[in-house]
Each structure stands twice: as C-alpha cells, then as structure tokens.
Write a protein that holds these residues in place. Structure first.
Motif, PDB file in Angstrom:
ATOM      1  N   PRO A 148       0.839  -1.200   0.000  1.00  0.00           N
ATOM      2  CA  PRO A 148       0.000   0.000   0.000  1.00  0.00           C
ATOM      3  C   PRO A 148       0.872   1.248   0.000  1.00  0.00           C
ATOM      4  O   PRO A 148       1.995   1.246   0.499  1.00  0.00           O
ATOM      5  N   LEU A 149       0.349   2.294  -0.591  1.00  0.00           N
ATOM      6  CA  LEU A 149       1.083   3.553  -0.640  1.00  0.00           C
ATOM      7  C   LEU A 149       1.172   4.160   0.749  1.00  0.00           C
ATOM      8  O   LEU A 149       0.252   4.010   1.556  1.00  0.00           O
ATOM      9  N   PRO A 150       2.255   4.843   1.039  1.00  0.00           N
ATOM     10  CA  PRO A 150       2.308   5.561   2.319  1.00  0.00           C
ATOM     11  C   PRO A 150       1.204   6.613   2.379  1.00  0.00           C
ATOM     12  O   PRO A 150       0.691   7.058   1.350  1.00  0.00           O
ATOM     13  N   GLU A 151       0.837   7.028   3.577  1.00  0.00           N
ATOM     14  CA  GLU A 151      -0.255   7.983   3.775  1.00  0.00           C
ATOM     15  C   GLU A 151      -0.051   9.249   2.935  1.00  0.00           C
ATOM     16  O   GLU A 151      -0.969   9.748   2.311  1.00  0.00           O
ATOM     17  N   GLU A 152       1.156   9.755   2.930  1.00  0.00           N
ATOM     18  CA  GLU A 152       1.422  11.001   2.209  1.00  0.00           C
ATOM     19  C   GLU A 152       1.208  10.842   0.705  1.00  0.00           C
ATOM     20  O   GLU A 152       0.639  11.711   0.053  1.00  0.00           O
ATOM     21  N   GLU A 153       1.639   9.727   0.154  1.00  0.00           N
ATOM     22  CA  GLU A 153       1.482   9.492  -1.280  1.00  0.00           C
ATOM     23  C   GLU A 153       0.017   9.303  -1.665  1.00  0.00           C
ATOM     24  O   GLU A 153      -0.409   9.767  -2.704  1.00  0.00           O
ATOM     25  N   SER A 154      -0.745   8.614  -0.835  1.00  0.00           N
ATOM     26  CA  SER A 154      -2.135   8.353  -1.184  1.00  0.00           C
ATOM     27  C   SER A 154      -2.991   9.611  -1.069  1.00  0.00           C
ATOM     28  O   SER A 154      -4.040   9.699  -1.686  1.00  0.00           O
ATOM     29  N   ARG A 155      -2.566  10.603  -0.285  1.00  0.00           N
ATOM     30  CA  ARG A 155      -3.341  11.837  -0.127  1.00  0.00           C
ATOM     31  C   ARG A 155      -2.848  12.968  -1.036  1.00  0.00           C
ATOM     32  O   ARG A 155      -3.385  14.053  -1.014  1.00  0.00           O
ATOM     33  N   ARG A 156      -1.827  12.727  -1.833  1.00  0.00           N
ATOM     34  CA  ARG A 156      -1.247  13.783  -2.662  1.00  0.00           C
ATOM     35  C   ARG A 156      -2.284  14.458  -3.573  1.00  0.00           C
ATOM     36  O   ARG A 156      -2.340  15.684  -3.627  1.00  0.00           O
ATOM     37  N   PRO A 157      -3.140  13.730  -4.315  1.00  0.00           N
ATOM     38  CA  PRO A 157      -4.129  14.414  -5.166  1.00  0.00           C
ATOM     39  C   PRO A 157      -5.105  15.262  -4.340  1.00  0.00           C
ATOM     40  O   PRO A 157      -5.442  16.379  -4.739  1.00  0.00           O
ATOM     41  N   PHE A 158      -5.536  14.748  -3.209  1.00  0.00           N
ATOM     42  CA  PHE A 158      -6.457  15.496  -2.347  1.00  0.00           C
ATOM     43  C   PHE A 158      -5.807  16.774  -1.840  1.00  0.00           C
ATOM     44  O   PHE A 158      -6.400  17.849  -1.858  1.00  0.00           O
ATOM     45  N   ASN A 159      -4.544  16.677  -1.390  1.00  0.00           N
ATOM     46  CA  ASN A 159      -3.843  17.839  -0.868  1.00  0.00           C
ATOM     47  C   ASN A 159      -3.597  18.882  -1.950  1.00  0.00           C
ATOM     48  O   ASN A 159      -3.640  20.082  -1.685  1.00  0.00           O
ATOM     49  N   SER A 160      -3.338  18.446  -3.184  1.00  0.00           N
ATOM     50  CA  SER A 160      -3.096  19.415  -4.255  1.00  0.00           C
ATOM     51  C   SER A 160      -4.378  20.180  -4.581  1.00  0.00           C
ATOM     52  O   SER A 160      -4.327  21.364  -4.908  1.00  0.00           O
ATOM     53  N   VAL A 161      -5.522  19.527  -4.478  1.00  0.00           N
ATOM     54  CA  VAL A 161      -6.797  20.222  -4.706  1.00  0.00           C
ATOM     55  C   VAL A 161      -7.022  21.273  -3.627  1.00  0.00           C
ATOM     56  O   VAL A 161      -7.432  22.398  -3.911  1.00  0.00           O
ATOM     57  N   LEU A 162      -6.739  20.925  -2.368  1.00  0.00           N
ATOM     58  CA  LEU A 162      -6.883  21.902  -1.287  1.00  0.00           C
ATOM     59  C   LEU A 162      -5.944  23.082  -1.485  1.00  0.00           C
ATOM     60  O   LEU A 162      -6.324  24.232  -1.276  1.00  0.00           O
ATOM     61  N   ARG A 163      -4.703  22.815  -1.878  1.00  0.00           N
ATOM     62  CA  ARG A 163      -3.740  23.888  -2.110  1.00  0.00           C
ATOM     63  C   ARG A 163      -4.231  24.785  -3.245  1.00  0.00           C
ATOM     64  O   ARG A 163      -4.105  26.005  -3.188  1.00  0.00           O
ATOM     65  N   HIS A 164      -4.818  24.189  -4.297  1.00  0.00           N
ATOM     66  CA  HIS A 164      -5.342  24.966  -5.415  1.00  0.00           C
ATOM     67  C   HIS A 164      -6.495  25.857  -4.956  1.00  0.00           C
ATOM     68  O   HIS A 164      -6.568  27.021  -5.335  1.00  0.00           O
TER      69      HIS A 164
END
Length: 78
Positions: free
Chosen positions: A16-32
């Motif tokens: 499984p992907l580490p927590e940070e890697e699996s949340r990367r798309p979600f976090n980029s949307v929040l940053r946007h």
C-alpha cells in the motif's frame, strides 16, 4: 500448473502507498482552492486561531442565554 487456483493466490501483492502518497491528489486540490481564494483556510478545528474559537464560544453562550432568558420571561407572562 494448477489452473484451479484462487484469485488471491495468482495476484501479486502490492505494497500500500504511504499515507502522504495516497493523499497527494487530495492535498493538491486543497492547495489549489487556497490559491484561488487568496488565503489559507482552516481544514479542521485545530487550525482555527484560539482567539476566534473563544469568540465563537462566548457568542454562542450569549445567544443561548438570551434565548433562555426570553423563554423564561414569556412563560412568566402566561
């Protein structure tokens, strides 16, 4: 080779992907969204400034007290 093997026996195990890697798309949307808004918004209660939380609680207590006071006054007049 046995062709009657179960699916979990034939598939490779993928780590499984580490927590940070699996949340990367979600976090980029929040940053946007923060970039579009022009300021950083709080994502959970711990990120809200303490003075604002105190102000919100005081406002809520004053509002609730006023509503109770008016209800008591109304019931006394009956």
């Amino acid at each position: 080779m046995n062709s009657r093997r179960k699916l979990h026996e034939t598939e490779l195990y993928v780590e499984p992907l580490p927590e940070e890697e699996s949340r990367r798309p979600f976090n980029s949307v929040l940053r946007h969204a923060d970039t579009i808004a022009g300021f950083r918004t709080a994502k959970h209660g711990g990120q809200v400034k303490k003075w604002y939380r105190v102000y919100a609680w005081i406002s809520f207590l004053l509002f609730a007290g006023t509503m109770i006071w008016n209800a008591v006054k109304f019931l006394r007049q009956m």
